[in-house]
Design a protein around this motif. Structure first.
Motif, short mmCIF file in Angstrom:
data_model
loop_
_atom_site.label_atom_id
_atom_site.label_comp_id
_atom_site.label_asym_id
_atom_site.label_seq_id
_atom_site.Cartn_x
_atom_site.Cartn_y
_atom_site.Cartn_z
N VAL A 1 0.94 3.13 -16.45
CA VAL A 1 0.22 2.28 -15.38
C VAL A 1 1.25 1.74 -14.41
O VAL A 1 1.07 1.61 -13.25
CB VAL A 1 -0.67 1.34 -15.88
N LYS A 2 2.33 1.20 -15.43
CA LYS A 2 3.44 0.69 -14.07
C LYS A 2 3.79 1.61 -13.35
O LYS A 2 4.21 1.30 -12.03
CB LYS A 2 4.37 -0.07 -15.13
N ASN A 3 4.19 2.91 -13.83
CA ASN A 3 4.72 3.90 -13.01
C ASN A 3 3.84 4.20 -11.88
O ASN A 3 4.18 4.56 -10.86
CB ASN A 3 5.00 5.14 -13.79
N ILE A 4 2.42 4.40 -12.16
CA ILE A 4 1.57 4.55 -10.84
C ILE A 4 1.36 3.46 -10.16
O ILE A 4 1.53 3.77 -8.66
CB ILE A 4 0.02 4.75 -11.82
N GLU A 5 1.47 2.52 -10.36
CA GLU A 5 1.56 0.98 -9.56
C GLU A 5 2.64 1.14 -8.72
O GLU A 5 2.62 0.65 -7.74
CB GLU A 5 1.11 -0.21 -10.32
N GLN A 6 3.91 1.28 -9.39
CA GLN A 6 5.18 1.14 -8.57
C GLN A 6 5.10 2.28 -7.73
O GLN A 6 5.59 1.90 -6.62
CB GLN A 6 6.37 1.34 -9.60
#
Length: 754
Positions: free
Chosen positions: A476-481
């Motif tokens: 999720v962090k990767n997607i949001e970044q």
């Protein structure tokens, strides 16, 4: 109703528009109009300040004051263009930063102690900046009322809790002071300039705000502004205990029971809770046990040797339940109707009644799975003994036995039958219950020891759950970044093109493949990397190179720049993956653009045909999925060095309230804390429980897992609030078990006594 519908705005619509592509968003429009309007307003204010300073210099009393006025006048007159350009640069940087809500630039209010630590010059500049911001705000209160709400909606921060309005007075005043600091001028000169501008800037800024408010309303961004009052939810959970810590709850319960004449027994009972057996007489007409035999008899019953006590008058169903360890049966009602109750004192009899009703609640609590409920139910007799030995059990929330029951129930909420009975939480609870049944006579410390063992087990489970959950959180962090990187790239391209017209071929290239390349570099290398800074510099040089060259110096500079620029662009199109045909098309168009730029100083770029950009320029960034329903989260495979830090972060996470960022979600999501459990319906109609394990700080996605950190699913705030409103999901009551049980009993007794 029609007017209300017209005022409904899709909260996430504008955020999605900024994720990528070259489309022009309302936020881009705000950036362009404000930057151009503020630069014009600043130019006019500098002209007004120049005339004012000229008059002040003529009337100056003293040489020092005269030189100060003249130095400021010179700065105003001779450096107007430089101040305007520097202001534009700093304003666009701050505007973009506030739109992105960069964590590294979150504002903190300075307190007096912080101000006292500043150097005198810095303090004076800070006060001048605040003074200018206050002058603008005071002159534009009405305009900012609507603008704050509309801009908050556009940047996914409706209450502006994570920063200030990107168009607000703070951004303008800080940008202006930064622009003045870029000039080679003394501090007193800059401060006098700021004072003059605070007199001439606020009025035209108010007009800019009015224009932007009108444009946003026409674009359906909160076309109607209404005031609203945020209502605080009650702190009291359903069934939560009444009465403060340390109050004599047992005495209150006794009084209520006496006033009401008792309550009817629960479903397992055979007679009234305050049935015919009174202290000292038998329920069945048989001889009563002596009072000194009560605790030893309970000890033996606790250990499961019920067959020896038929003479006590216990019902066979109760005996079987004790003998077979069936915790789902409320055996205390059976004890109440036995000859054993006749040997109890009046105080102990009432204690038995109260504990029996407490376990009515426990055994009926739908939060606790039946299998775990059966294990907890086996503690009925030990808890009865605790209550008989220590009446503070009812009033002291820190009582070891009470804390153990609360902890067992809380741990059980997320257990499901799929975990099985042969290991994990079920086996641990079974082990602790068996130890209490075997060891507890009158030493209440047994419960504290069991609680310590349970907490140690759960702490280890939480760490294991954090490790299991970390790949999903990282995904999720990767997607949001990646989404944030697309926004940054979009904002940088739009800011660079603002006020710099380019041929359509170059514009399409910058807002298409170049913007995607910027997003990829930002995602993989970050804003401090040489690659990112080099890409921005190359973009600025490209935009300048195709602008009309009106004199010999500009043409000479272009000739000098071209070899380096072409080399950098060649590397960039290689990064983009353009094949030879695509590269040739791009550079052919660029040559034509440069030729037009130097041709009599006229820019005829519209006549240059667009070139096709192949699909190969698509960057391999994680795509943003903004789920309005529960969607599975695929685990990310990250470098091993990153995982331990994330696991530590997740394992150490404390409970904190999570309120939906959209105004219409606050009521539904205001009760959610990290660690809360919800129950929701799957597509097949089955009910599933999931724990709120993490909330993303960038986008507000809610990540739910099972108790072991597995089966990760995500949903956005609007989707979760909608499911809660529709009854498709519900937040499970997080109040401690014994608070609920005692509170429920007290409410029943109060109603009965009324």
């Amino acid at each position: 109703m029609e007017a209300a519908r017209n005022n409904v705005t899709n909260i996430s619509q504008f955020s999605r528009e900024r994720q990528g592509g070259g489309q022009h968003t309302p936020l881009d429009d705000c950036r362009e109009r404000s930057a151009l309007g503020l630069k014009r307003a600043l130019d006019q204010a500098l002209e007004q300040a120049k005339l004012k300073l000229l008059g002040m210099a003529e009337k100056a009393m003293g040489l020092d004051l005269y030189h100060l006025y003249m130095d400021t006048l010179e700065l105003t007159r001779d450096h107007r263009a430089e101040i305007g350009d520097a202001f534009r640069k700093h304003y666009l940087q701050r505007f973009n930063r506030e739109c992105r809500r960069d964590a590294a630039h979150i504002r903190k209010d300075a307190n007096c102690s912080e101000l006292s630590l500043q150097a005198p010059d810095d303090l004076e500049e800070s006060l001048a900046t605040d003074s200018l911001a206050n002058a603008i705000r005071n002159a534009c209160i009405e305009e900012l009322f609507g603008l704050d709400q509309r801009m908050g909606l556009l940047i996914d921060d409706p209450e502006l809790t994570r920063g200030v309005n990107p168009l607000g007075p703070e951004v303008i005043s800080e940008s202006l002071m930064a622009a003045l600091n870029d000039q080679d001028a003394a501090l007193k000169t800059r401060l006098l300039m700021a004072t003059q501008l605070s007199k001439h800037l606020p009025e035209p800024i108010g007009e800019i705000y009015q224009d932007i408010n009108r444009r946003l309303a026409r674009q359906n961004v909160l076309p109607t502004i209404r005031t609203s009052v945020r209502r605080a939810a009650s702190d009291r959970q359903p069934g939560q205990q009444i009465g403060a810590e340390g109050s004599d709850v047992f005495a209150m319960l006794r009084q209520l029971m006496a006033m009401g004449g008792g309550l009817s027994a629960g479903p397992m009972a055979g007679a009234s809770i305050l049935g015919p057996a009174l202290p000292g007489e038998a329920a069945t007409g048989m001889a009563a046990l002596r009072s000194d035999q009560i605790m030893p008899t309970l000890n033996r019953l606790q250990r499961g040797r019920a067959a020896e006590f038929e003479q006590a008058g216990l019902d066979h169903a109760v005996l079987d339940a004790i003998d077979q360890g069936r915790g789902q049966v409320n055996v205390l009602h059976g004890l109440r109707n036995s000859r054993m109750a006749g040997a109890m004192t009046a105080m102990d009899t009432m204690t038995l009644d109260i504990v029996a009703m407490v376990f009515d609640y426990v055994l009926d609590d739908t939060r606790i799975p039946d299998a775990i409920k059966a294990l907890i139910g086996r503690l009925q007799i030990p808890v009865l003994k605790v209550a008989m030995l220590d009446k503070t059990f009812f009033s002291q929330k820190s009582h070891p036995a009470r804390k153990l029951l609360d902890a067992l129930a809380e741990a059980a909420i997320g257990w499901d039958a799929g975990e099985g009975h042969e290991g994990g939480l079920y086996r641990k609870i079974e082990e602790l219950v068996a130890a209490i049944l075997d060891q507890f006579d009158d030493r209440i410390e047994v419960f504290a020891e069991a609680l310590e063992q349970l907490n140690a087990f759960l702490a280890e489970e939480r760490r294991a759950a954090a490790a299991a959950m970390a790949p999903s959180v990282q995904a999720v962090k990767n997607i949001e970044q990646a989404a944030a990187s697309r926004r940054v790239a979009h904002d940088e391209v739009q800011s660079s093109l603002l006020g710099h017209p380019v041929p359509s071929a170059i514009g399409a290239f910058l807002t298409g493949p170049w913007q995607r390349m910027l997003a990829d570099i930002h995602y993989k290398a970050g804003e401090d990397s040489a690659a990112w800074k080099g890409a921005l510099e190359t973009m600025a040089d490209l935009i300048w190179s195709v602008a009309a060259k009106v004199d010999r110096d500009e043409r000479k500079r272009l000739v000098t720049m071209l070899p380096s620029l072409l080399r950098r662009l060649d590397e960039a199109v290689g990064y983009l993956g353009l094949d030879q045909q695509g590269r040739d098309a791009f550079f052919t168009s660029l040559v034509k653009c440069h030729a037009e730029a130097v041709k009599d100083g006229r820019l005829e770029g519209e006549a240059i045909p667009l070139f096709d950009v192949p699909a190969a320029v698509e960057m391999d960034l994680p795509e943003l999925n903004d789920p309005v329903g529960f969607e599975p989260v695929a685990a990310a495979v990250e470098a091993a060095a990153e995982v331990p830090a994330l696991i530590e972060e997740l394992a150490a996470a404390t409970e904190e309230n999570i309120v939906g960022e959209a105004p219409d979600t606050a009521a539904e999501l205001g009760r959610l804390k990290r660690g809360c459990w919800i129950e929701y319906q799957q597509d097949d109609g089955a009910s599933v429980r999931a724990k709120l394990s993490w909330v993303s700080p960038l986008k507000g996605l809610y990540l739910f897992t099972n108790r072991l950190g597995q089966r990760a699913i995500s949903i956005n705030a609007e989707g979760l609030a909608a499911k809660l409103r529709a009854g498709e999901a519900r937040i499970l009551n997080a109040a401690p078990l014994m608070d609920c049980a005692v509170g429920s009993l007290m409410e029943r007794l109060q109603r009965h006594a009324a």
